[in-house]
Design an enzyme around this catalytic site. Structure first.
Site, PDB file in Angstrom:
ATOM      1  N   ASP A  70      54.047  58.925  56.674  1.00  9.48           N
ATOM      2  CA  ASP A  70      53.894  57.868  55.523  1.00  9.48           C
ATOM      3  C   ASP A  70      53.990  58.729  54.154  1.00  9.48           C
ATOM      4  O   ASP A  70      53.390  59.491  54.011  1.00  9.48           O
ATOM      5  CB  ASP A  70      52.758  57.179  55.556  1.00  9.48           C
ATOM      6  N   HIS A 125      53.886  49.243  47.538  1.00  2.90           N
ATOM      7  CA  HIS A 125      52.827  49.206  48.683  1.00  2.90           C
ATOM      8  C   HIS A 125      51.515  48.384  48.352  1.00  2.90           C
ATOM      9  O   HIS A 125      50.462  48.558  48.167  1.00  2.90           O
ATOM     10  CB  HIS A 125      52.200  50.834  48.408  1.00  2.90           C
ATOM     11  N   HIS A 219      50.133  62.198  56.783  1.00  5.63           N
ATOM     12  CA  HIS A 219      50.724  61.862  55.411  1.00  5.63           C
ATOM     13  C   HIS A 219      51.167  63.301  54.964  1.00  5.63           C
ATOM     14  O   HIS A 219      50.444  64.279  55.149  1.00  5.63           O
ATOM     15  CB  HIS A 219      49.331  61.320  54.690  1.00  5.63           C
TER      16      HIS A 219
END
Length: 254
Positions: A70, A125, A219
């Protein structure tokens, strides 16, 4: 007339319950893997995902791993991650936001050039459970359009909701737009980039949860992940694991 009112009241009650079920907000979670066994998200989540054709893990019979990342913003570690993936010949899917697309265009282009998949992590987001259907579609459409402008990737099949927040309505709208939700079966707290805990920490967190069919969420803002990734991949190979893209997951589990 009394019968009419009774039927009408029952219909409104049914519609109210249906809308309530669609609007119920869920936060993705599961019982973590131990001893190489696949995690279980529980009956409710399993039923919802099956209903909407979503995924969070692959076959328990195959030692295959699916890497996903992500990317909300660039923190200087994605290039190293891409270097490792290229050297080890490992495919991945990068779920990108609008901020990342606008601020890290060269890296986005390289992802596609290296053969990786770009997934949709929304433009801004937001919490999708608070959005209208039109707002959801706009969030996804802007990511898809910008990705095509930068890379030429016209098709975008996979979506991951910000912070794992979803409900049945968000999943239905995604399906209507041609998207498949992909969650994850292996993750740990790795997004506090200002509080690194070291590559050994990341390595141990990943390897102790490793299981057949793992969809791994990492991440790219974490120096820990960048530092641990090559060792993780090499040690997975020693255990007989292979690496595939999400296209393999969805094709073989459908």
């Amino acid at each position: 007339m009394k019968t009419f009112y009774s039927i009408t009241a029952a219909l409104f009650l049914f519609l109210g319950l249906t809308l309530s079920a669609h609007a119920e907000t869920h936060h993705w979670g599961f019982k973590r893997s131990t001893d190489g066994e696949q995690p279980d998200a529980g009956e409710m989540y399993n039923e919802i995902l099956e209903k909407h054709g979503a995924y969070y893990k692959g076959s328990p019979e195959e030692r295959i791993v699916y890497f996903t990342f992500d990317n909300g913003f660039e923190n200087g570690y994605t290039e190293k991650i891409l270097d490792v993936l290229k050297e080890e010949k490992v495919p991945a899917t990068f779920f990108l936001t609008g901020h990342y697309l606008e601020s890290a265009a060269p890296l986005v282009k390289r992802m596609v050039e290296d053969g990786h998949i770009i997934g949709n992590h929304s433009w801004g987001h937001p919490d999708f459970s608070t959005l209208s259907e039109a707002q959801m579609k706009e969030e996804w459409a802007k990511v898809k359009k910008k990705t095509e402008e930068l890379t030429g990737q016209k098709e975008m099949k996979y979506v991951r909701p910000p912070e794992g927040v979803f409900n049945e309505l968000t999943m239905k709208v995604a399906n209507d737009e041609g998207y498949t939700h992909v969650f994850w079966s292996l993750a740990f707290v790795d997004w506090y980039h200002e509080k690194p805990q070291g590559a050994d920490y990341a390595y141990n967190e990943i390897m102790k949860q490793l299981h057949p069919g793992a969809v791994i969420l990492l991440h790219t803002v974490s120096p820990d992940n960048a530092g641990a990734l090559q060792r993780v991949i090499q040690d997975m190979k020693k255990q007989g694991y292979k690496f595939e893209s999400l296209d393999h997951l969805t094709k073989n589990q459908s």
